[in-house]
Scaffold this motif. Structure first.
Motif, PDB file in Angstrom:
ATOM      1  N   ARG A  34      -7.628 -10.096  -8.238  1.00 34.38           N
ATOM      2  CA  ARG A  34      -6.210 -10.543  -8.852  1.00 34.38           C
ATOM      3  C   ARG A  34      -5.385  -9.531  -9.058  1.00 34.38           C
ATOM      4  O   ARG A  34      -4.051  -9.575  -8.848  1.00 34.38           O
ATOM      5  N   VAL A  35      -5.999  -8.297  -9.439  1.00 32.60           N
ATOM      6  CA  VAL A  35      -5.210  -6.928  -9.487  1.00 32.60           C
ATOM      7  C   VAL A  35      -4.657  -6.534  -8.034  1.00 32.60           C
ATOM      8  O   VAL A  35      -3.542  -6.035  -8.088  1.00 32.60           O
ATOM      9  N   ALA A  36      -5.503  -6.584  -7.045  1.00 35.65           N
ATOM     10  CA  ALA A  36      -5.122  -6.492  -5.691  1.00 35.65           C
ATOM     11  C   ALA A  36      -3.992  -7.123  -5.544  1.00 35.65           C
ATOM     12  O   ALA A  36      -2.852  -6.572  -4.879  1.00 35.65           O
ATOM     13  N   LYS A  37      -4.030  -8.421  -5.624  1.00 34.16           N
ATOM     14  CA  LYS A  37      -2.823  -9.416  -5.157  1.00 34.16           C
ATOM     15  C   LYS A  37      -1.539  -8.946  -5.878  1.00 34.16           C
ATOM     16  O   LYS A  37      -0.626  -8.744  -5.249  1.00 34.16           O
ATOM     17  N   ARG A  38      -1.626  -8.596  -7.212  1.00 32.95           N
ATOM     18  CA  ARG A  38      -0.554  -8.367  -7.915  1.00 32.95           C
ATOM     19  C   ARG A  38       0.313  -6.883  -7.359  1.00 32.95           C
ATOM     20  O   ARG A  38       1.353  -6.805  -7.231  1.00 32.95           O
ATOM     21  N   ILE A  39      -0.623  -6.078  -6.874  1.00 36.92           N
ATOM     22  CA  ILE A  39      -0.314  -4.648  -6.420  1.00 36.92           C
ATOM     23  C   ILE A  39       0.456  -5.187  -4.911  1.00 36.92           C
ATOM     24  O   ILE A  39       1.467  -4.405  -4.470  1.00 36.92           O
ATOM     25  N   VAL A  40      -0.135  -5.714  -4.293  1.00 34.60           N
ATOM     26  CA  VAL A  40       0.413  -6.104  -2.901  1.00 34.60           C
ATOM     27  C   VAL A  40       1.747  -6.796  -3.154  1.00 34.60           C
ATOM     28  O   VAL A  40       2.612  -6.454  -2.285  1.00 34.60           O
ATOM     29  N   GLU A  41       1.629  -7.833  -4.033  1.00 33.74           N
ATOM     30  CA  GLU A  41       2.949  -8.442  -4.103  1.00 33.74           C
ATOM     31  C   GLU A  41       4.121  -7.503  -4.670  1.00 33.74           C
ATOM     32  O   GLU A  41       5.113  -7.679  -3.910  1.00 33.74           O
ATOM     33  N   THR A  42       3.787  -6.614  -5.378  1.00 31.91           N
ATOM     34  CA  THR A  42       4.886  -5.390  -5.864  1.00 31.91           C
ATOM     35  C   THR A  42       5.202  -4.474  -4.800  1.00 31.91           C
ATOM     36  O   THR A  42       6.471  -4.277  -4.633  1.00 31.91           O
ATOM     37  N   LYS A  43       4.216  -4.168  -4.113  1.00 31.08           N
ATOM     38  CA  LYS A  43       4.412  -3.501  -2.819  1.00 31.08           C
ATOM     39  C   LYS A  43       5.341  -4.042  -1.943  1.00 31.08           C
ATOM     40  O   LYS A  43       6.263  -3.549  -1.432  1.00 31.08           O
ATOM     41  N   ARG A  44       5.046  -5.270  -1.493  1.00 32.27           N
ATOM     42  CA  ARG A  44       5.819  -6.062  -0.464  1.00 32.27           C
ATOM     43  C   ARG A  44       7.332  -6.689  -0.981  1.00 32.27           C
ATOM     44  O   ARG A  44       8.202  -6.946  -0.256  1.00 32.27           O
ATOM     45  N   LYS A  45       7.734  -6.298  -2.089  1.00 36.68           N
ATOM     46  CA  LYS A  45       8.710  -6.388  -2.746  1.00 36.68           C
ATOM     47  C   LYS A  45       9.817  -5.145  -2.357  1.00 36.68           C
ATOM     48  O   LYS A  45      10.697  -4.896  -2.636  1.00 36.68           O
ATOM     49  N   GLY A  46       9.002  -4.196  -1.745  1.00 40.85           N
ATOM     50  CA  GLY A  46       9.774  -2.872  -1.133  1.00 40.85           C
ATOM     51  C   GLY A  46       9.734  -1.875  -2.230  1.00 40.85           C
ATOM     52  O   GLY A  46      10.343  -0.740  -2.012  1.00 40.85           O
ATOM     53  N   ASN A  47       8.636  -1.589  -3.109  1.00 36.72           N
ATOM     54  CA  ASN A  47       8.254  -0.795  -3.902  1.00 36.72           C
ATOM     55  C   ASN A  47       7.291   0.154  -3.370  1.00 36.72           C
ATOM     56  O   ASN A  47       6.372  -0.284  -2.753  1.00 36.72           O
ATOM     57  N   ASP A  48       7.410   1.559  -3.970  1.00 38.51           N
ATOM     58  CA  ASP A  48       6.193   2.413  -3.540  1.00 38.51           C
ATOM     59  C   ASP A  48       5.336   2.400  -4.849  1.00 38.51           C
ATOM     60  O   ASP A  48       5.764   2.339  -6.017  1.00 38.51           O
ATOM     61  N   LYS A  65      -0.037  16.015  -4.293  1.00 35.58           N
ATOM     62  CA  LYS A  65       0.463  16.251  -2.946  1.00 35.58           C
ATOM     63  C   LYS A  65      -0.116  15.179  -2.234  1.00 35.58           C
ATOM     64  O   LYS A  65       0.711  14.452  -1.252  1.00 35.58           O
ATOM     65  N   ARG A  66      -1.465  15.011  -2.195  1.00 36.70           N
ATOM     66  CA  ARG A  66      -2.037  13.916  -1.414  1.00 36.70           C
ATOM     67  C   ARG A  66      -1.570  12.556  -1.479  1.00 36.70           C
ATOM     68  O   ARG A  66      -1.281  11.632  -0.648  1.00 36.70           O
ATOM     69  N   VAL A  67      -1.215  12.330  -2.958  1.00 36.89           N
ATOM     70  CA  VAL A  67      -0.869  11.034  -3.322  1.00 36.89           C
ATOM     71  C   VAL A  67       0.655  10.841  -2.717  1.00 36.89           C
ATOM     72  O   VAL A  67       1.037   9.731  -2.191  1.00 36.89           O
ATOM     73  N   ALA A  68       1.364  11.751  -2.863  1.00 35.46           N
ATOM     74  CA  ALA A  68       2.792  11.820  -2.561  1.00 35.46           C
ATOM     75  C   ALA A  68       2.816  11.493  -0.940  1.00 35.46           C
ATOM     76  O   ALA A  68       3.798  10.730  -0.288  1.00 35.46           O
ATOM     77  N   HIS A  69       1.918  11.953  -0.096  1.00 35.37           N
ATOM     78  CA  HIS A  69       1.980  11.802   1.154  1.00 35.37           C
ATOM     79  C   HIS A  69       1.530  10.441   1.688  1.00 35.37           C
ATOM     80  O   HIS A  69       2.219   9.720   2.584  1.00 35.37           O
ATOM     81  N   VAL A  70       0.494   9.819   0.999  1.00 31.23           N
ATOM     82  CA  VAL A  70       0.204   8.482   1.112  1.00 31.23           C
ATOM     83  C   VAL A  70       1.369   7.385   1.087  1.00 31.23           C
ATOM     84  O   VAL A  70       1.784   6.533   1.716  1.00 31.23           O
ATOM     85  N   LEU A  71       2.227   7.723  -0.352  1.00 36.33           N
ATOM     86  CA  LEU A  71       3.159   6.877  -0.496  1.00 36.33           C
ATOM     87  C   LEU A  71       4.389   7.078   0.723  1.00 36.33           C
ATOM     88  O   LEU A  71       4.904   6.009   1.066  1.00 36.33           O
ATOM     89  N   SER A  72       4.575   8.295   1.053  1.00 35.48           N
ATOM     90  CA  SER A  72       5.543   8.526   2.003  1.00 35.48           C
ATOM     91  C   SER A  72       5.196   7.959   3.464  1.00 35.48           C
ATOM     92  O   SER A  72       6.098   7.617   4.261  1.00 35.48           O
ATOM     93  N   ASN A  73       4.057   7.734   3.516  1.00 32.07           N
ATOM     94  CA  ASN A  73       3.405   6.773   4.837  1.00 32.07           C
ATOM     95  C   ASN A  73       3.518   5.378   4.484  1.00 32.07           C
ATOM     96  O   ASN A  73       2.888   4.550   5.431  1.00 32.07           O
ATOM     97  N   GLY A  74       4.175   4.945   3.743  1.00 35.28           N
ATOM     98  CA  GLY A  74       4.101   3.367   3.245  1.00 35.28           C
ATOM     99  C   GLY A  74       2.646   2.862   2.741  1.00 35.28           C
ATOM    100  O   GLY A  74       2.556   1.512   2.876  1.00 35.28           O
TER     101      GLY A  74
END
Ligand code: ASP
Ligand code: MG
Length: 255
Positions: A21-35, A119-128
């Motif tokens: 359930r939580v994974a779905k919610r994260i994916v939904e928020t991500k697919r709205k264009g958020n990091d 640093k590693r977190v920011a790197h992952v986010l910058s790669n989408g």
């Protein structure tokens, strides 16, 4: 597009169904264009169970070993959540507190965050991609794992949000935000839509267990807006914001 840090507490990730359930919610928020960077607590009563196990072997366990054990709880939830997100078609990478750059002092069991260098977190986010971070833990200058004290994942989330320069830190729990009293006990309790840091600190000091005190102090110091909300509904929760901020300008609040 916003940068959002979400924190899910133990009751929101208690079992496989909840993780999905939580994974779905994260994916939904991500697919709205958020990091999205996600901080997780250990599943359900895992932390209590680990303490019981330790006590059954040694009634006065060494603090270092205790922290080594306690950090394991969040490792389970973070990696399983990354898998649940992968199963939903997005890429997620999980990181321990030390991998995510949480540097603390040496006080085992009640460590203070000294610096966060994600640093590693920011790197992952910058790669989408999505980053999942173990809450409640860090590493000291000797390279030993430390924990921040019970309920410390809230503080991890705010500290990460500040370090990443996030637009908002969402704290997901099992109630629809902060209430005038505990809604599980007082049925007439009302949800507080918006509240300032000082007012929430007063409530926290009065024993209301909505947020860890240190997390609110940290958010206030860096003017990080918080949204305390339920992971079981899409309703608005409670916004904890600096004076003069127009809550309507904050991301991810109109679902
Ligand atoms: N799992 C830890 C605890 O139960 C940290 C947290 O939940 O914030 O205290
Ligand atoms: Mg917990």
């Amino acid at each position: 597009m916003a940068l959002i840090v979400q924190k899910y507490g133990g009751s929101s990730v208690a079992d496989a169904e909840s993780l999905k359930r939580v994974a779905k919610r994260i994916v939904e928020t991500k697919r709205k264009g958020n990091d999205i960077a996600v901080v997780v607590s250990a599943m359900g009563d895992t932390t209590d169970d680990l303490i019981d196990q330790a006590m059954s072997l040694d009634s006065n366990p060494p603090a270092r070993e205790m922290d080594m054990l306690m950090t394991a709880g969040e490792r389970i939830s973070m990696s399983l959540l990354a898998m649940a997100i992968h199963a939903d078609g997005e890429h997620a990478y999980s990181f321990t507190g030390s991998q995510a750059g949480f540097m603390t002092d040496a006080q085992f069991g009640a460590a203070h965050i000294r610096a966060v260098k994600p640093k590693r977190v920011a790197h992952v986010l910058s790669n989408g991609k999505i980053a999942i971070i173990a809450g409640f833990q860090g590493i000291n200058v000797d390279g030993d794992y430390t924990t921040l004290g019970r309920g410390g994942s809230d503080t991890s989330a705010v500290a990460l949000a500040v370090a990443l320069g996030a637009d908002i830190c969402e704290i997901y729990t099992d109630v629809d935000g902060i209430f005038t009293a505990d809604p599980r006990i007082v049925p007439t309790a009302r949800r507080i839509p918006t509240i300032g840091y000082d007012a929430i600190l007063e409530m926290a000091a009065c024993g209301s267990k909505v947020l860890a005190l240190r997390c609110v102090e940290y958010a206030q110091r860096f003017s990080m807006p918080l949204h305390v909300r339920s992971s079981f509904s899409h309703r608005m929760g409670t916004l904890v914001v600096p004076d003069g901020i127009d809550a309507r300008t904050l991301p991810n609040i109109d679902q």
